[in-house]
Design an enzyme around this catalytic site. Sequence first.
Site, PDB file in Angstrom:
ATOM      1  CG  ASP A  41    -131.325  50.579  -9.664  1.00  7.11           C
ATOM      2  OD1 ASP A  41    -131.858  51.606  -9.260  1.00  7.11           O
ATOM      3  OD2 ASP A  41    -130.270  50.117  -9.191  1.00  7.11           O
ATOM      4  CG  MET A  75    -121.686  51.992 -15.547  1.00 10.26           C
ATOM      5  SD  MET A  75    -121.950  52.962 -14.058  1.00 10.26           S
ATOM      6  CE  MET A  75    -120.666  52.333 -13.002  1.00 10.26           C
ATOM      7  CE  LYS A  86    -129.500  56.372 -10.090  1.00  9.34           C
ATOM      8  NZ  LYS A  86    -128.511  55.913  -9.149  1.00  9.34           N
TER       9      LYS A  86
HETATM   10  N1  SAH Z   1    -124.177  46.526  -9.316  1.00  8.95           N
HETATM   11  C1  SAH Z   1    -124.035  46.076 -10.681  1.00  8.95           C
HETATM   12  C2  SAH Z   1    -123.326  47.097 -11.535  1.00  8.95           C
HETATM   13  C3  SAH Z   1    -124.058  48.429 -11.639  1.00  8.95           C
HETATM   14  S1  SAH Z   1    -123.288  49.542 -12.754  1.00  8.95           S
HETATM   15  C4  SAH Z   1    -123.330  44.725 -10.698  1.00  8.95           C
HETATM   16  O1  SAH Z   1    -122.784  44.289  -9.660  1.00  8.95           O
HETATM   17  O2  SAH Z   1    -123.359  44.073 -11.738  1.00  8.95           O
HETATM   18  C5  SAH Z   1    -124.150  49.198 -14.260  1.00  8.95           C
HETATM   19  C6  SAH Z   1    -123.211  48.583 -15.262  1.00  8.95           C
HETATM   20  O3  SAH Z   1    -123.018  47.205 -14.984  1.00  8.95           O
HETATM   21  C7  SAH Z   1    -123.700  48.620 -16.687  1.00  8.95           C
HETATM   22  O4  SAH Z   1    -123.428  49.845 -17.298  1.00  8.95           O
HETATM   23  C8  SAH Z   1    -122.893  47.503 -17.315  1.00  8.95           C
HETATM   24  O5  SAH Z   1    -121.575  47.899 -17.577  1.00  8.95           O
HETATM   25  C9  SAH Z   1    -122.853  46.498 -16.183  1.00  8.95           C
HETATM   26  N2  SAH Z   1    -123.918  45.481 -16.271  1.00  8.95           N
HETATM   27  C10 SAH Z   1    -124.852  45.218 -15.348  1.00  8.95           C
HETATM   28  N3  SAH Z   1    -125.627  44.176 -15.747  1.00  8.95           N
HETATM   29  C11 SAH Z   1    -125.150  43.774 -16.946  1.00  8.95           C
HETATM   30  C12 SAH Z   1    -125.493  42.737 -17.861  1.00  8.95           C
HETATM   31  N4  SAH Z   1    -126.491  41.882 -17.616  1.00  8.95           N
HETATM   32  N5  SAH Z   1    -124.771  42.631 -18.986  1.00  8.95           N
HETATM   33  C13 SAH Z   1    -123.741  43.445 -19.235  1.00  8.95           C
HETATM   34  N6  SAH Z   1    -123.373  44.442 -18.420  1.00  8.95           N
HETATM   35  C14 SAH Z   1    -124.057  44.604 -17.282  1.00  8.95           C
END
Ligand code: SAH
Length: 258
Positions: free
Chosen positions: A36, A171, A58
């Site tokens: 991703d 998100m 994405k």
């Molecule tokens: N599977 C991921 C989440 C995927 S959805 C997890 O467990 O973290 C993607 C969302 O996760 C982004 O839109 C944001 O809201 C958040 N996100 C993921 N990595 C991030 C980061 N390093 N800093 C801030 N938000 C993050």
Amino acid sequence: MSKGKVWLVGAGPGDASLITVKGLHCIREANVIVHDRLVNPELIAQAPVHCQIINVGKNPNHHPVPQDQINQILIEHALAGKNVVRLKGGDPYVFGRGGEEAESLAQQQIPFEIIPGISSSIGGLAYAGIPVTHRDYASSFHVVTGHLCQGNEPQNWHALAQIDGTLIILMGMTRQEEICQLLIEGGKSPDTPAAAVMYASQQRQKIAKGTLSTLKDEIERQQLHAPALIVIGKVVNLSEILAFTSTQIDIRNEEPLL
Ligand code: SAH
């Protein structure tokens, strides 16, 4: 030809060294990596020289690779006998559609394994000095998406407003103003501490802090944007004393850089 296998690997929240030992091992053994957009390039650089790298990122402004096409890519390479690593940000089963990918592999009887990762929703907030629970301030935490999937019901923000624990929204940046408003309408105090954390756990991490009524202005003032976490609850105040500077570890040799 015997079937290959797919490993759904959580890459962690951003800092490359937060991947698990098992996850890094799988990357180093992979024939194909399907990743991703949020995955740290340092991790992909750990792949063997002949590994095929497929970016299905994405990007919000571009057409994403449709989910069934991603599923198909995983299936095809596994059927061709490859060791496939599906590398996903955070934890593969937290809003990453990892569940759907594993389902499609199970349907095709393709061997697979899940390697959990540190979710940004918990570990990312820790890097901003925010513990998701605390004996004095929050006895539960709730991780929700701010994004609406096609055909899905909107979140019941009024019901979420009634919950006392920490509320964590992934998100949610494009709708954050509306979400804060709905929570206030649902009965949460406008003075409830609230923060947004962008690029959590990375060196470019940035945090905007305020309350449900002021968060929007703080986000604008500090120019925060996706990817970011929104966190609402008293634990936000702890970031004053719990923020820290992290040690950088080089994953190439696993030695501290300092
Ligand atoms: N599977 C991921 C989440 C995927 S959805 C997890 O467990 O973290 C993607 C969302 O996760 C982004 O839109 C944001 O809201 C958040 N996100 C993921 N990595 C991030 C980061 N390093 N800093 C801030 N938000 C993050």
